[in-house]
Design a protein around this motif. Structure first.
Motif, PDB file in Angstrom:
ATOM      1  N   ILE A 172      33.819  45.104  -6.545  1.00 50.64           N
ATOM      2  CA  ILE A 172      34.899  44.768  -7.681  1.00 50.64           C
ATOM      3  C   ILE A 172      35.202  43.477  -7.672  1.00 50.64           C
ATOM      4  CG2 ILE A 172      37.270  44.977  -8.129  1.00 50.64           C
ATOM      5  CD1 ILE A 172      37.311  47.847  -6.821  1.00 50.64           C
ATOM      6  N   LYS A 173      35.199  43.124  -8.923  1.00 49.13           N
ATOM      7  CA  LYS A 173      35.249  41.604  -9.250  1.00 49.13           C
ATOM      8  C   LYS A 173      37.046  41.436  -9.517  1.00 49.13           C
ATOM      9  CE  LYS A 173      30.974  40.316  -9.376  1.00 49.13           C
ATOM     10  NZ  LYS A 173      30.510  39.383  -8.529  1.00 49.13           N
ATOM     11  N   LEU A 174      37.792  40.796  -8.619  1.00 45.08           N
ATOM     12  CA  LEU A 174      39.254  40.707  -8.682  1.00 45.08           C
ATOM     13  C   LEU A 174      39.592  39.602  -9.819  1.00 45.08           C
ATOM     14  CD1 LEU A 174      40.293  41.371  -4.943  1.00 45.08           C
ATOM     15  CD2 LEU A 174      40.208  42.997  -6.569  1.00 45.08           C
ATOM     16  N   PRO A 175      40.672  39.890 -10.134  1.00 47.63           N
ATOM     17  CA  PRO A 175      41.097  38.896 -11.399  1.00 47.63           C
ATOM     18  C   PRO A 175      41.851  37.573 -10.699  1.00 47.63           C
ATOM     19  CG  PRO A 175      42.506  40.655 -11.392  1.00 47.63           C
ATOM     20  CD  PRO A 175      41.545  40.897 -10.313  1.00 47.63           C
ATOM     21  N   HIS A 176      41.711  36.364 -11.448  1.00 48.53           N
ATOM     22  CA  HIS A 176      42.497  35.291 -11.096  1.00 48.53           C
ATOM     23  C   HIS A 176      43.731  35.267 -12.041  1.00 48.53           C
ATOM     24  CE1 HIS A 176      39.476  33.637  -8.428  1.00 48.53           C
ATOM     25  NE2 HIS A 176      38.505  33.860  -9.390  1.00 48.53           N
ATOM     26  N   TYR A 177      44.866  35.044 -11.512  1.00 46.55           N
ATOM     27  CA  TYR A 177      46.278  35.129 -12.006  1.00 46.55           C
ATOM     28  C   TYR A 177      46.518  33.486 -12.091  1.00 46.55           C
ATOM     29  CZ  TYR A 177      46.482  40.005 -12.132  1.00 46.55           C
ATOM     30  OH  TYR A 177      46.458  41.545 -12.444  1.00 46.55           O
ATOM     31  N   ILE A 178      46.962  33.219 -13.435  1.00 47.72           N
ATOM     32  CA  ILE A 178      47.293  31.646 -13.650  1.00 47.72           C
ATOM     33  C   ILE A 178      48.459  31.549 -14.400  1.00 47.72           C
ATOM     34  CG2 ILE A 178      46.582  29.351 -14.584  1.00 47.72           C
ATOM     35  CD1 ILE A 178      43.716  30.838 -14.210  1.00 47.72           C
ATOM     36  N   GLN A 179      49.696  30.943 -13.731  1.00 45.72           N
ATOM     37  CA  GLN A 179      51.030  30.996 -14.446  1.00 45.72           C
ATOM     38  C   GLN A 179      50.973  29.698 -15.032  1.00 45.72           C
ATOM     39  OE1 GLN A 179      53.947  31.294 -11.169  1.00 45.72           O
ATOM     40  NE2 GLN A 179      55.708  30.703 -12.797  1.00 45.72           N
ATOM     41  N   VAL A 180      51.662  30.063 -16.534  1.00 43.92           N
ATOM     42  CA  VAL A 180      52.059  29.259 -17.504  1.00 43.92           C
ATOM     43  C   VAL A 180      53.461  28.771 -17.197  1.00 43.92           C
ATOM     44  CG1 VAL A 180      50.407  30.283 -19.204  1.00 43.92           C
ATOM     45  CG2 VAL A 180      52.892  30.706 -19.371  1.00 43.92           C
ATOM     46  N   SER A 181      53.831  27.547 -17.806  1.00 43.67           N
ATOM     47  CA  SER A 181      55.039  26.861 -17.506  1.00 43.67           C
ATOM     48  C   SER A 181      56.285  27.516 -17.790  1.00 43.67           C
ATOM     49  CB  SER A 181      55.048  25.584 -18.468  1.00 43.67           C
ATOM     50  OG  SER A 181      56.239  24.751 -18.163  1.00 43.67           O
ATOM     51  N   ASP A 182      56.438  28.523 -18.708  1.00 43.79           N
ATOM     52  CA  ASP A 182      57.570  29.185 -19.153  1.00 43.79           C
ATOM     53  C   ASP A 182      57.324  30.125 -20.070  1.00 43.79           C
ATOM     54  OD1 ASP A 182      57.773  27.900 -21.597  1.00 43.79           O
ATOM     55  OD2 ASP A 182      58.843  26.134 -20.713  1.00 43.79           O
ATOM     56  N   MET A 183      58.377  31.014 -20.567  1.00 43.00           N
ATOM     57  CA  MET A 183      58.104  32.044 -21.416  1.00 43.00           C
ATOM     58  C   MET A 183      57.554  31.570 -22.828  1.00 43.00           C
ATOM     59  SD  MET A 183      57.936  35.293 -22.119  1.00 43.00           S
ATOM     60  CE  MET A 183      58.787  36.054 -20.907  1.00 43.00           C
ATOM     61  N   LEU A 184      58.247  30.454 -23.390  1.00 45.67           N
ATOM     62  CA  LEU A 184      57.779  29.940 -24.559  1.00 45.67           C
ATOM     63  C   LEU A 184      56.446  29.482 -24.752  1.00 45.67           C
ATOM     64  CD1 LEU A 184      58.783  29.307 -27.454  1.00 45.67           C
ATOM     65  CD2 LEU A 184      59.384  26.932 -26.718  1.00 45.67           C
ATOM     66  N   GLU A 185      55.666  28.968 -23.593  1.00 46.14           N
ATOM     67  CA  GLU A 185      54.247  28.707 -23.621  1.00 46.14           C
ATOM     68  C   GLU A 185      53.433  29.942 -23.751  1.00 46.14           C
ATOM     69  OE1 GLU A 185      53.146  25.589 -23.291  1.00 46.14           O
ATOM     70  OE2 GLU A 185      55.235  24.577 -23.420  1.00 46.14           O
ATOM     71  N   PHE A 186      53.812  31.122 -22.937  1.00 48.63           N
ATOM     72  CA  PHE A 186      53.224  32.296 -23.150  1.00 48.63           C
ATOM     73  C   PHE A 186      53.414  32.771 -24.364  1.00 48.63           C
ATOM     74  CE2 PHE A 186      52.917  36.793 -22.692  1.00 48.63           C
ATOM     75  CZ  PHE A 186      51.723  36.917 -21.919  1.00 48.63           C
ATOM     76  N   SER A 187      54.602  32.876 -24.894  1.00 54.94           N
ATOM     77  CA  SER A 187      54.769  33.486 -26.148  1.00 54.94           C
ATOM     78  C   SER A 187      53.861  32.668 -27.410  1.00 54.94           C
ATOM     79  CB  SER A 187      56.111  33.250 -26.756  1.00 54.94           C
ATOM     80  OG  SER A 187      56.909  33.908 -25.987  1.00 54.94           O
ATOM     81  N   ARG A 188      53.664  31.178 -27.247  1.00 57.06           N
ATOM     82  CA  ARG A 188      52.831  30.577 -28.106  1.00 57.06           C
ATOM     83  C   ARG A 188      51.293  30.969 -28.073  1.00 57.06           C
ATOM     84  NH1 ARG A 188      53.366  25.630 -26.085  1.00 57.06           N
ATOM     85  NH2 ARG A 188      55.452  25.655 -26.795  1.00 57.06           N
ATOM     86  N   LEU A 189      50.924  31.329 -26.645  1.00 58.84           N
ATOM     87  CA  LEU A 189      49.679  31.717 -26.276  1.00 58.84           C
ATOM     88  C   LEU A 189      49.175  32.649 -26.997  1.00 58.84           C
ATOM     89  CD1 LEU A 189      47.016  31.217 -24.483  1.00 58.84           C
ATOM     90  CD2 LEU A 189      48.552  32.515 -22.657  1.00 58.84           C
ATOM     91  N   VAL A 190      50.149  34.016 -27.027  1.00 60.73           N
ATOM     92  CA  VAL A 190      49.878  35.318 -27.406  1.00 60.73           C
ATOM     93  C   VAL A 190      50.085  35.577 -29.052  1.00 60.73           C
ATOM     94  CG1 VAL A 190      50.071  36.392 -25.134  1.00 60.73           C
ATOM     95  CG2 VAL A 190      52.040  36.443 -26.633  1.00 60.73           C
ATOM     96  N   CYS A 191      50.873  34.455 -29.569  1.00 61.78           N
ATOM     97  CA  CYS A 191      51.196  34.844 -30.941  1.00 61.78           C
ATOM     98  C   CYS A 191      50.702  33.774 -31.773  1.00 61.78           C
ATOM     99  CB  CYS A 191      52.670  34.781 -31.049  1.00 61.78           C
ATOM    100  SG  CYS A 191      53.530  36.422 -30.148  1.00 61.78           S
ATOM    101  N   ALA A 192      51.013  32.634 -31.621  1.00 61.42           N
ATOM    102  CA  ALA A 192      50.759  31.478 -32.623  1.00 61.42           C
ATOM    103  C   ALA A 192      49.328  31.340 -32.997  1.00 61.42           C
ATOM    104  CB  ALA A 192      51.158  29.987 -32.057  1.00 61.42           C
ATOM    105  N   PHE A 193      48.986  31.397 -34.283  1.00 60.07           N
ATOM    106  CA  PHE A 193      47.775  31.233 -35.041  1.00 60.07           C
ATOM    107  C   PHE A 193      46.815  32.618 -34.984  1.00 60.07           C
ATOM    108  CE2 PHE A 193      48.373  26.528 -33.908  1.00 60.07           C
ATOM    109  CZ  PHE A 193      49.198  26.588 -35.039  1.00 60.07           C
TER     110      PHE A 193
END
Length: 218
Positions: free
Chosen positions: A2-23
């Motif tokens: 099994i290839k286990l995933p790497h989890y990387i934390q973004v700075s905050d919720m606004l950064e995450f929202s921009r990642l999944v939604c903007a453009f």
């Protein structure tokens, strides 16, 4: 194996929202679950040598959608239960009751696979990598290496590449604005801006990480 995933934390919720939604032509689907004692919301953005690369941020709020838009010229984001604003983008949130063993975080500190850093001369060279992707441009990730700020994109130059690269530029100070504005027609250098409302320009979104990217070999 099994290839286990790497989890990387973004700075905050606004950064995450921009990642999944903007453009995004269609906002990316987010997943929420408990990770190492905290509730998080996450999205997979890459696969590195068959290992998922997942970005996340902690959240205490639970809902069905992550909304993202602009209010009064500023970014606005919230976890909500209904889609009510036609000018906003909404990432659906899939609630995972418990993670299977195949999605538990990679715990091996001796990383066998990393992104190779490829430093570019300037921001103009960085935005040229987006040519051909204007309809759904890739995100730029930003983090500090302790002395400089790195801003760049993760990519393969072709599908058969054995190596994945972090194509980046180094900045003397933290980029405090969330978008990079550029044009191939005015001859000006790309500029960091707060909004994407100026016509005649293309934009790239910038996603700041909480810490240095653990998969970039520096």
């Amino acid at each position: 194996m099994i290839k286990l995933p790497h989890y990387i934390q973004v700075s905050d919720m606004l950064e995450f929202s921009r990642l999944v939604c903007a453009f995004e032509r269609v906002p990316r689907t987010s997943f929420s679950f408990d990770l190492e004692g905290q509730h998080v919301i996450s999205v997979q953005m890459d696969v590195l040598k068959e290992k998922p690369v997942i970005y996340f941020t902690p959240t205490e709020k639970i809902g069905h959608y992550l909304s993202y838009g602009f209010k009064g010229g500023k970014e606005d984001s919230e976890i909500v239960n209904t889609i009510t604003n036609p000018t906003y983008l909404y990432s659906p949130i899939v609630r995972v009751k418990s993670l299977p063993s195949s999605l538990k975080p990679e715990t091996n500190k001796e990383l066998e696979v990393t992104y190779e850093p490829l430093e570019l001369e300037d921001l103009t060279s960085l935005v040229k990598l987006s040519y051909g992707f204007e309809e759904s441009p890739f995100p730029l990730f930003a983090f500090s290496n302790g002395t400089k700020w790195m801003v760049g994109v993760f990519m393969n130059f072709n599908e058969s590449d054995e190596v994945s690269y972090f194509c980046h530029v180094k900045l003397d100070s933290e980029p405090t604005k969330p978008f990079l504005k550029y044009s191939s027609k005015d001859g000006l250098e790309p500029a960091f801006v707060n909004t994407v409302s100026e016509h005649g320009y293309s934009y790239l979104k910038i996603i700041k990480l909480k810490d240095k990217h653990p998969l970039v070999k520096l």
